[in-house]
Design a protein around this motif. Sequence first.
Motif, PDB file in Angstrom:
ATOM      1  N   GLY A   1     -26.302  13.206  -7.637  1.00  3.54           N
ATOM      2  CA  GLY A   1     -25.636  13.956  -6.434  1.00  3.54           C
ATOM      3  C   GLY A   1     -26.265  15.339  -6.302  1.00  3.54           C
ATOM      4  O   GLY A   1     -26.740  15.748  -5.112  1.00  3.54           O
ATOM      5  N   LEU A   2     -26.667  15.902  -7.631  1.00  5.85           N
ATOM      6  CA  LEU A   2     -27.465  17.143  -7.493  1.00  5.85           C
ATOM      7  C   LEU A   2     -28.814  16.770  -6.842  1.00  5.85           C
ATOM      8  O   LEU A   2     -29.484  17.855  -6.274  1.00  5.85           O
ATOM      9  CB  LEU A   2     -27.603  17.789  -8.981  1.00  5.85           C
ATOM     10  N   ARG A   3     -29.508  15.789  -7.239  1.00  7.34           N
ATOM     11  CA  ARG A   3     -30.946  15.100  -6.529  1.00  7.34           C
ATOM     12  C   ARG A   3     -30.587  15.372  -5.216  1.00  7.34           C
ATOM     13  O   ARG A   3     -31.405  15.588  -4.440  1.00  7.34           O
ATOM     14  CB  ARG A   3     -31.424  14.356  -7.326  1.00  7.34           C
ATOM     15  N   GLY A   4     -29.761  14.626  -4.791  1.00  3.38           N
ATOM     16  CA  GLY A   4     -29.517  14.539  -3.178  1.00  3.38           C
ATOM     17  C   GLY A   4     -28.962  15.911  -2.629  1.00  3.38           C
ATOM     18  O   GLY A   4     -29.646  15.952  -1.378  1.00  3.38           O
ATOM     19  N   LEU A   5     -28.357  16.692  -3.356  1.00  6.01           N
ATOM     20  CA  LEU A   5     -28.300  18.091  -2.441  1.00  6.01           C
ATOM     21  C   LEU A   5     -29.638  18.746  -2.419  1.00  6.01           C
ATOM     22  O   LEU A   5     -29.995  19.360  -1.537  1.00  6.01           O
ATOM     23  CB  LEU A   5     -27.370  19.010  -3.363  1.00  6.01           C
ATOM     24  N   ALA A   6     -30.476  18.802  -3.604  1.00  7.19           N
ATOM     25  CA  ALA A   6     -31.920  19.396  -3.640  1.00  7.19           C
ATOM     26  C   ALA A   6     -32.782  18.806  -2.433  1.00  7.19           C
ATOM     27  O   ALA A   6     -33.355  19.249  -1.858  1.00  7.19           O
ATOM     28  CB  ALA A   6     -32.418  19.306  -4.841  1.00  7.19           C
ATOM     29  N   LEU A   7     -32.636  17.362  -2.295  1.00  8.26           N
ATOM     30  CA  LEU A   7     -33.143  16.719  -1.148  1.00  8.26           C
ATOM     31  C   LEU A   7     -33.195  17.136   0.069  1.00  8.26           C
ATOM     32  O   LEU A   7     -33.870  17.289   0.825  1.00  8.26           O
ATOM     33  CB  LEU A   7     -33.393  15.007  -1.402  1.00  8.26           C
ATOM     34  N   ALA A   8     -31.788  17.420   0.217  1.00  9.20           N
ATOM     35  CA  ALA A   8     -31.173  17.912   1.488  1.00  9.20           C
ATOM     36  C   ALA A   8     -31.738  19.226   1.810  1.00  9.20           C
ATOM     37  O   ALA A   8     -31.995  19.688   2.969  1.00  9.20           O
ATOM     38  CB  ALA A   8     -29.565  17.807   1.435  1.00  9.20           C
ATOM     39  N   ASN A   9     -31.974  20.135   0.886  1.00 11.16           N
ATOM     40  CA  ASN A   9     -32.602  21.389   1.019  1.00 11.16           C
ATOM     41  C   ASN A   9     -34.114  21.200   1.568  1.00 11.16           C
ATOM     42  O   ASN A   9     -34.491  21.910   2.111  1.00 11.16           O
ATOM     43  CB  ASN A   9     -32.551  22.184  -0.285  1.00 11.16           C
ATOM     44  N   ASN A  10     -34.657  20.453   1.215  1.00  2.00           N
ATOM     45  CA  ASN A  10     -36.340  19.903   1.508  1.00  2.00           C
ATOM     46  C   ASN A  10     -36.309  19.098   2.886  1.00  2.00           C
ATOM     47  O   ASN A  10     -37.346  19.609   3.614  1.00  2.00           O
ATOM     48  CB  ASN A  10     -36.941  19.249   0.383  1.00  2.00           C
ATOM     49  N   GLU A  11     -35.262  18.754   3.210  1.00  3.56           N
ATOM     50  CA  GLU A  11     -35.387  17.707   4.627  1.00  3.56           C
ATOM     51  C   GLU A  11     -34.476  18.392   5.579  1.00  3.56           C
ATOM     52  O   GLU A  11     -34.676  17.758   6.746  1.00  3.56           O
ATOM     53  CB  GLU A  11     -34.602  16.282   4.207  1.00  3.56           C
ATOM     54  N   GLY A  12     -34.079  19.410   5.414  1.00  2.00           N
ATOM     55  CA  GLY A  12     -33.128  20.263   6.206  1.00  2.00           C
ATOM     56  C   GLY A  12     -31.916  19.649   6.928  1.00  2.00           C
ATOM     57  O   GLY A  12     -31.577  19.786   8.258  1.00  2.00           O
ATOM     58  N   ARG A  13     -31.617  18.786   6.141  1.00  3.21           N
ATOM     59  CA  ARG A  13     -30.289  17.930   6.526  1.00  3.21           C
ATOM     60  C   ARG A  13     -29.248  18.121   5.689  1.00  3.21           C
ATOM     61  O   ARG A  13     -29.296  19.000   4.665  1.00  3.21           O
ATOM     62  CB  ARG A  13     -30.521  16.419   6.708  1.00  3.21           C
ATOM     63  N   ALA A  14     -27.978  17.989   6.054  1.00  2.00           N
ATOM     64  CA  ALA A  14     -26.885  18.393   5.071  1.00  2.00           C
ATOM     65  C   ALA A  14     -26.681  17.042   4.441  1.00  2.00           C
ATOM     66  O   ALA A  14     -26.568  16.036   4.896  1.00  2.00           O
ATOM     67  CB  ALA A  14     -25.631  18.604   6.196  1.00  2.00           C
ATOM     68  N   ASP A  15     -26.279  17.247   3.209  1.00  4.24           N
ATOM     69  CA  ASP A  15     -25.774  16.342   2.300  1.00  4.24           C
ATOM     70  C   ASP A  15     -24.189  16.503   1.973  1.00  4.24           C
ATOM     71  O   ASP A  15     -24.069  17.760   1.480  1.00  4.24           O
ATOM     72  CB  ASP A  15     -26.628  16.268   0.814  1.00  4.24           C
ATOM     73  N   TYR A  16     -23.557  15.655   2.027  1.00  7.27           N
ATOM     74  CA  TYR A  16     -22.007  15.826   1.910  1.00  7.27           C
ATOM     75  C   TYR A  16     -21.421  15.399   0.584  1.00  7.27           C
ATOM     76  O   TYR A  16     -20.520  15.023   0.486  1.00  7.27           O
ATOM     77  CB  TYR A  16     -21.234  15.370   3.033  1.00  7.27           C
ATOM     78  N   SER A  17     -22.392  15.596  -0.519  1.00  8.80           N
ATOM     79  CA  SER A  17     -21.954  15.062  -1.768  1.00  8.80           C
ATOM     80  C   SER A  17     -20.772  15.962  -2.203  1.00  8.80           C
ATOM     81  O   SER A  17     -20.765  17.231  -2.000  1.00  8.80           O
ATOM     82  CB  SER A  17     -23.032  15.273  -2.838  1.00  8.80           C
ATOM     83  N   VAL A  18     -19.711  15.508  -3.062  1.00  6.58           N
ATOM     84  CA  VAL A  18     -18.671  16.287  -3.377  1.00  6.58           C
ATOM     85  C   VAL A  18     -19.019  16.364  -4.748  1.00  6.58           C
ATOM     86  O   VAL A  18     -19.100  15.123  -5.662  1.00  6.58           O
ATOM     87  CB  VAL A  18     -17.276  15.414  -2.977  1.00  6.58           C
ATOM     88  N   LEU A  19     -19.154  17.637  -5.509  1.00  3.65           N
ATOM     89  CA  LEU A  19     -19.326  17.905  -6.775  1.00  3.65           C
ATOM     90  C   LEU A  19     -17.901  18.440  -7.344  1.00  3.65           C
ATOM     91  O   LEU A  19     -17.577  19.570  -6.760  1.00  3.65           O
ATOM     92  CB  LEU A  19     -20.412  18.821  -6.956  1.00  3.65           C
ATOM     93  N   GLU A  20     -17.137  18.060  -8.076  1.00  6.00           N
ATOM     94  CA  GLU A  20     -15.985  18.582  -8.735  1.00  6.00           C
ATOM     95  C   GLU A  20     -16.073  18.938 -10.032  1.00  6.00           C
ATOM     96  O   GLU A  20     -16.604  18.540 -10.838  1.00  6.00           O
ATOM     97  CB  GLU A  20     -14.831  17.382  -8.459  1.00  6.00           C
ATOM     98  N   ALA A  21     -15.131  20.227 -10.312  1.00  5.48           N
ATOM     99  CA  ALA A  21     -15.569  20.631 -11.732  1.00  5.48           C
ATOM    100  C   ALA A  21     -14.335  21.566 -11.975  1.00  5.48           C
ATOM    101  O   ALA A  21     -13.728  22.298 -11.095  1.00  5.48           O
ATOM    102  CB  ALA A  21     -16.855  21.423 -11.660  1.00  5.48           C
ATOM    103  N   GLU A  22     -13.880  21.651 -13.189  1.00  2.00           N
ATOM    104  CA  GLU A  22     -12.666  22.372 -13.612  1.00  2.00           C
ATOM    105  C   GLU A  22     -13.443  23.756 -14.030  1.00  2.00           C
ATOM    106  O   GLU A  22     -13.931  23.556 -15.154  1.00  2.00           O
ATOM    107  CB  GLU A  22     -11.956  21.860 -14.618  1.00  2.00           C
ATOM    108  N   LEU A  23     -13.273  25.014 -13.527  1.00  5.31           N
ATOM    109  CA  LEU A  23     -13.704  26.061 -13.887  1.00  5.31           C
ATOM    110  C   LEU A  23     -12.866  27.358 -13.676  1.00  5.31           C
ATOM    111  O   LEU A  23     -11.864  27.055 -12.944  1.00  5.31           O
ATOM    112  CB  LEU A  23     -15.090  26.347 -13.234  1.00  5.31           C
ATOM    113  N   VAL A  24     -12.950  28.293 -14.581  1.00  6.78           N
ATOM    114  CA  VAL A  24     -12.387  29.358 -14.403  1.00  6.78           C
ATOM    115  C   VAL A  24     -13.034  30.750 -14.025  1.00  6.78           C
ATOM    116  O   VAL A  24     -14.631  30.680 -14.321  1.00  6.78           O
ATOM    117  CB  VAL A  24     -11.498  29.928 -15.778  1.00  6.78           C
TER     118      VAL A  24
END
Length: 181
Positions: A75-98
């Motif tokens: 998922g992170l690679r897909g988002l980084a590839l979207a940064n390079n291709e100028g397109r939106a990647d709609y990967s959903v990353l969920e995490a429990e953070l404070v």
Amino acid sequence: MEPVESIDYMQDVEPAPGRLELVQRFVNTVDLEHGREVLHSPARLQSVLLELGLLDARALATEADLERALDLRAGLRGLALANNEGRADYSVLEAELVVRIDGRNGVLEPVRRNVDGALADLVGIVYTAMTDGTWSRLKACRRDVCHWLFYDRSRNQSAVWCQMAVCGNRTKTKAYRARRV
């Protein structure tokens, strides 16, 4: 994939700034072109997360943790590839953070220091980089067999390959040959 302990590629290139380097190093644990995999076992995942400083030394990784880590990496690679291709990647990353506020600064932190917490920490780093503007510079190489993450330090954010001398040259040569046929 061939199991390996590390992948020595682009060691002489300046990494992404701050904690974004942790995301870059985590995603770059697979060499797609040569079929080499660092995250080949739960023990190796545990070792990598310890090396990155994301995991408590007493935490153990399981097969299920490894599967979640591989999914997050993709998922992170897909988002980084979207940064390079100028397109939106709609990967959903969920995490429990404070949110921990210290003085005038706020920081996202994982609730736990186990493998889930380490993966959540990576998602928090991405979110923070998106809000501070550094995320768009972390890109995956456009070369179809590479997709290695690199930090674009060019003035106008125009870099598209991890290394011009390797991936850029091979891509341009391939295109030239295709035009000549």
